[in-house]
Scaffold this motif. Sequence first.
Motif, PDB file in Angstrom:
ATOM      1  N   GLN A  24      -4.323   2.865   7.435  1.00 15.74           N
ATOM      2  CA  GLN A  24      -5.291   3.091   8.436  1.00 15.74           C
ATOM      3  C   GLN A  24      -4.619   3.264   9.927  1.00 15.74           C
ATOM      4  O   GLN A  24      -4.816   4.182  10.419  1.00 15.74           O
ATOM      5  CB  GLN A  24      -6.383   2.226   8.544  1.00 15.74           C
ATOM      6  CG  GLN A  24      -6.990   2.317   7.261  1.00 15.74           C
ATOM      7  CD  GLN A  24      -7.857   3.756   6.880  1.00 15.74           C
ATOM      8  OE1 GLN A  24      -8.328   4.447   7.738  1.00 15.74           O
ATOM      9  NE2 GLN A  24      -7.809   4.109   5.615  1.00 15.74           N
ATOM     10  N   ASP A  25      -3.798   2.100  10.010  1.00 15.65           N
ATOM     11  CA  ASP A  25      -3.179   2.052  11.300  1.00 15.65           C
ATOM     12  C   ASP A  25      -1.706   2.009  11.336  1.00 15.65           C
ATOM     13  O   ASP A  25      -1.275   1.411  10.649  1.00 15.65           O
ATOM     14  CB  ASP A  25      -3.675   0.842  12.236  1.00 15.65           C
ATOM     15  CG  ASP A  25      -5.345   0.775  12.276  1.00 15.65           C
ATOM     16  OD1 ASP A  25      -5.713   2.011  12.676  1.00 15.65           O
ATOM     17  OD2 ASP A  25      -5.879   0.259  11.973  1.00 15.65           O
ATOM     18  N   SER A  31       0.849  -1.153  -0.075  1.00 16.16           N
ATOM     19  CA  SER A  31       0.007   0.130  -0.035  1.00 16.16           C
ATOM     20  C   SER A  31       0.919   1.322  -0.008  1.00 16.16           C
ATOM     21  O   SER A  31       0.382   2.116  -0.640  1.00 16.16           O
ATOM     22  CB  SER A  31      -0.749  -0.085   1.265  1.00 16.16           C
ATOM     23  OG  SER A  31      -1.990  -1.025   1.019  1.00 16.16           O
TER      24      SER A  31
END
Length: 341
Positions: free
Chosen positions: A320-321, A312
């Motif tokens: 996201q985290d 990603s």
Amino acid sequence: MARKRPATMADIAQVAGVSRTTVSFVLNDRTDVMIPAATRDRVQKVAAGLGYRRNAAARALATQSSGLLGLVTEIVTSPFAADVIRGAQQRAWEQERFLLIAPSEDEHAMDALAIEKLLEQRVEGILLAAAWHRAISVPDAAKDVPCVLVNCYDEKGEFPAVVPDEVTGGRRAAAALIDAGHERIGHITLTPGIPAQIGRLEGFRAELQESGLGLDDDLVCLGDATAESGYLAGRELLERADRPTAIFCGNDRIAMGLYDAAKDLGLSIPGDLSVVGFDDQEILAAYLRPKLTTVALPFAGMGAAGVSMLTSLTAGRPIQDARVLIDCPLRTRSSVGPVIP
């Protein structure tokens, strides 16, 4: 015997009866160019027949994308190395990436030299994987490409990390013993202060507290991750007049030492004593007698999650985290039994 010359696009073009440009378009999957399906099929069959291999370096220069990810780790000789590498490699294949592995010689700071060697191969991103859950020092070179930490973290929080959910693992160990009816439960810890010791004890204590039992601190003995510490702490706990009926061990090696202590004292497992370990170290847990019920460290899952995060990042997609916890499942075997009056 002379080595056979590698097939080139010119060779394929000559045999297939097309231009070299057409061969290039077909082999590089150019779908924006109108080439008849029959021609594409003929070029691909000729290329396969001639044993053509793409020049990865040239393709990387042309596309500015190598498709390579790097893994730096000091765990290549550890019992868990294969699981980390297998998980990472499988996920890399699924995402059409290839994993290059470089061993690190430094247990405390991943080698800058290993990272430099991977960067020379034009890797698009780097995973740094540790043998045991801890904080590491990350060389500055790792900042040149996206970087994800596996089974470790940097204290400044500059890099995304994938780590085991030690707290939930500790809860699962406690729940296994509570569900078997045990109320007097002891614990032999790992080396005090490391993340695994802190998290596992925290989860273990919380589960006992929520069950209404609570943890008797007199039944907590310090270990140091070795079988010897498991034996010595095991003798200390089991020679008490009010000995525990069950013990949660900080890792499987501690449990192995505890098995020996119980045997020397004439106690049977799980008849007189139930035991739960942590790690699911294959060379121990499945071959102790009785086989050890233990909480598994998710090395393959951490490797796979690390590659997904790295893919990603290399694609420019935000994650996201910044810290991802991977579940530690219970492996139920034969070392836990009911309390015998």
